[in-house]
Write a protein that holds these residues in place. Structure first.
Motif, short mmCIF file in Angstrom:
data_model
loop_
_atom_site.label_atom_id
_atom_site.label_comp_id
_atom_site.label_asym_id
_atom_site.label_seq_id
_atom_site.Cartn_x
_atom_site.Cartn_y
_atom_site.Cartn_z
N THR A 6 0.86 -1.19 0.00
CA THR A 6 0.00 0.00 0.00
C THR A 6 0.89 1.24 0.00
OG1 THR A 6 -0.15 0.21 2.41
CG2 THR A 6 -1.69 -1.30 1.33
N LEU A 29 -1.26 -0.67 -4.23
CA LEU A 29 -2.45 0.11 -3.92
C LEU A 29 -2.02 1.54 -3.66
CD1 LEU A 29 -5.54 0.10 -3.32
CD2 LEU A 29 -4.96 -0.40 -0.93
N ASN A 31 -3.33 5.93 -3.36
CA ASN A 31 -4.36 6.95 -3.23
C ASN A 31 -4.16 8.03 -4.30
OD1 ASN A 31 -6.54 8.46 -2.07
ND2 ASN A 31 -5.02 9.76 -1.06
N SER A 46 -6.28 1.62 -7.48
CA SER A 46 -6.58 2.85 -6.76
C SER A 46 -7.66 2.66 -5.70
CB SER A 46 -7.00 3.96 -7.73
OG SER A 46 -8.19 3.59 -8.41
N GLN A 47 -8.33 1.50 -5.72
CA GLN A 47 -9.39 1.22 -4.76
C GLN A 47 -9.16 -0.15 -4.12
OE1 GLN A 47 -11.85 3.35 -3.95
NE2 GLN A 47 -11.11 4.89 -5.43
N LEU A 48 -9.30 -0.21 -2.82
CA LEU A 48 -9.11 -1.47 -2.11
C LEU A 48 -10.10 -2.52 -2.59
CD1 LEU A 48 -7.72 -3.06 0.18
CD2 LEU A 48 -9.40 -2.06 1.76
N ASP A 49 -11.33 -2.12 -2.83
CA ASP A 49 -12.36 -3.08 -3.24
C ASP A 49 -12.09 -3.68 -4.62
OD1 ASP A 49 -13.72 -2.63 -0.91
OD2 ASP A 49 -15.13 -1.19 -1.76
N SER A 50 -11.24 -3.02 -5.41
CA SER A 50 -10.94 -3.52 -6.76
C SER A 50 -9.97 -4.69 -6.76
CB SER A 50 -10.38 -2.39 -7.63
OG SER A 50 -11.30 -1.33 -7.74
N PHE A 84 -8.14 3.33 7.36
CA PHE A 84 -7.79 2.58 6.17
C PHE A 84 -6.99 1.33 6.52
CE2 PHE A 84 -5.47 2.09 2.00
CZ PHE A 84 -6.59 1.70 1.30
N GLN A 87 -9.49 -1.24 7.42
CA GLN A 87 -10.15 -1.80 6.24
C GLN A 87 -9.28 -2.86 5.56
OE1 GLN A 87 -11.50 1.36 3.58
NE2 GLN A 87 -11.93 2.66 5.34
#
Length: 278
Positions: A6, A29, A31, A46-50, A84, A87
């Motif tokens: 990250t 990952l 921001n 760019s998105q954790l969910d991706s 974050f 998450q």
């Protein structure tokens, strides 16, 4: 091994990705995307969910920072450094993790700081890093690494070393606040990466926060003198400096990982100055 980094476009994250990407599959990952030339085989999100890949290891280099002339507001500090982190830990509960923290968690200690020193956060940033560590530790396999001031090619421009170097290269005059007697600990980014690599390779459980510091502290005066010698500059002492000095003993970290910093401070500064000249 599949490793998620990250904050991959940051100073430490980008250097780390290039180094360990030679041996492992690296996922990034970020921001904010930056002009950093990462290898094409590193996939960044760019998105954790991706992220649909389950990593074996997560190295958490993401951080909102307050250093030099940059002060992130409290909400951003806690959203990034604490929320974050939570998450990420919750999304990948089975992955090993390394959480990159800071020696700022000890505050302005007058004692020699070691791995067992009492925490004394004196800023929102330091408190956010402590709480971030706490969230990371929800994973029983998490390792905390507290680094001192990282330096090297591509470091942020708002701290002492780039300030002195920029003055020296632009004006041949380095302004040092006070008498330059403040001592600080600097660790080269390559030494920081070698420590992280040792953690990756370590088969034993590490029960204490690791101290990523170099073996010697340097005063601002000594730092200015090295840069002055390397750039044929002069030093001027101005104003006053009431900032605290810091001293460290990381023998427990050295023993646990069979690691110690290797890059001499002058060698690291010379390399950085040559990089800035390009």
């Amino acid at each position: 091994m599949k490793i998620l980094i990250t904050g991959i476009y940051g100073f430490l994250g980008s250097h780390l990705a290039e180094k360990i990407g030679r041996k492992h599959t690296v996922i990034g990952l970020y921001n904010t995307e930056k002009e950093v030339g990462l290898s094409e085989n590193i996939t960044c999100f760019s998105q954790l969910d991706s992220i649909d890949i389950v990593p074996d290891l997560i190295i958490m280099c993401h951080a909102a920072v307050s250093s030099g002339g940059i002060n992130a507001d409290k909400d951003r500090l806690f959203q990034t450094n604490v929320d974050f982190t939570k998450q990420i830990t919750e999304k990948f509960p089975s992955a090993r993790s390394i959480y990159i923290s800071s020696v700022s968690v000890y505050g302005n200690s007058t004692e020699i700081i070691d791995e067992q020193s009492v925490l004394n956060p004196e800023s929102d940033y330091a408190l956010s890093k402590i709480l971030g560590e706490k969230e990371a530790r929800q994973n029983p396999n998490a390792v905390i690494v507290r680094f001192s001031s990282l330096y090297g090619n591509g470091m942020k421009e708002n701290t002492l070393i780039p300030n002195y170097c920029n003055q020296a290269l632009d004006t041949k005059l380095i302004q040092v606040w006070g008498n330059g007697s403040r001592f600080q600990n600097y660790i080269h980014v390559d030494d920081a990466i070698s420590l992280i690599e040792k953690v990756i390779e370590c088969q034993s459980k590490i029960y204490f926060p690791l101290l990523g510091v170099s073996s010697k502290e340097y005063s601002n005066k000594e730092t200015a003198k090295i840069i002055s010698r390397l750039t044929n500059s002069v030093i001027d002492y101005v104003m006053e400096d009431y900032s605290a000095s810091f001293y460290f003993n990381n023998k427990a970290t050295q023993k646990a990982l069979n690691w110690q910093s290797e890059i001499e401070f002058e060698t690291g500064l010379e390399s950085y100055i040559q990089w800035k000249k390009k």
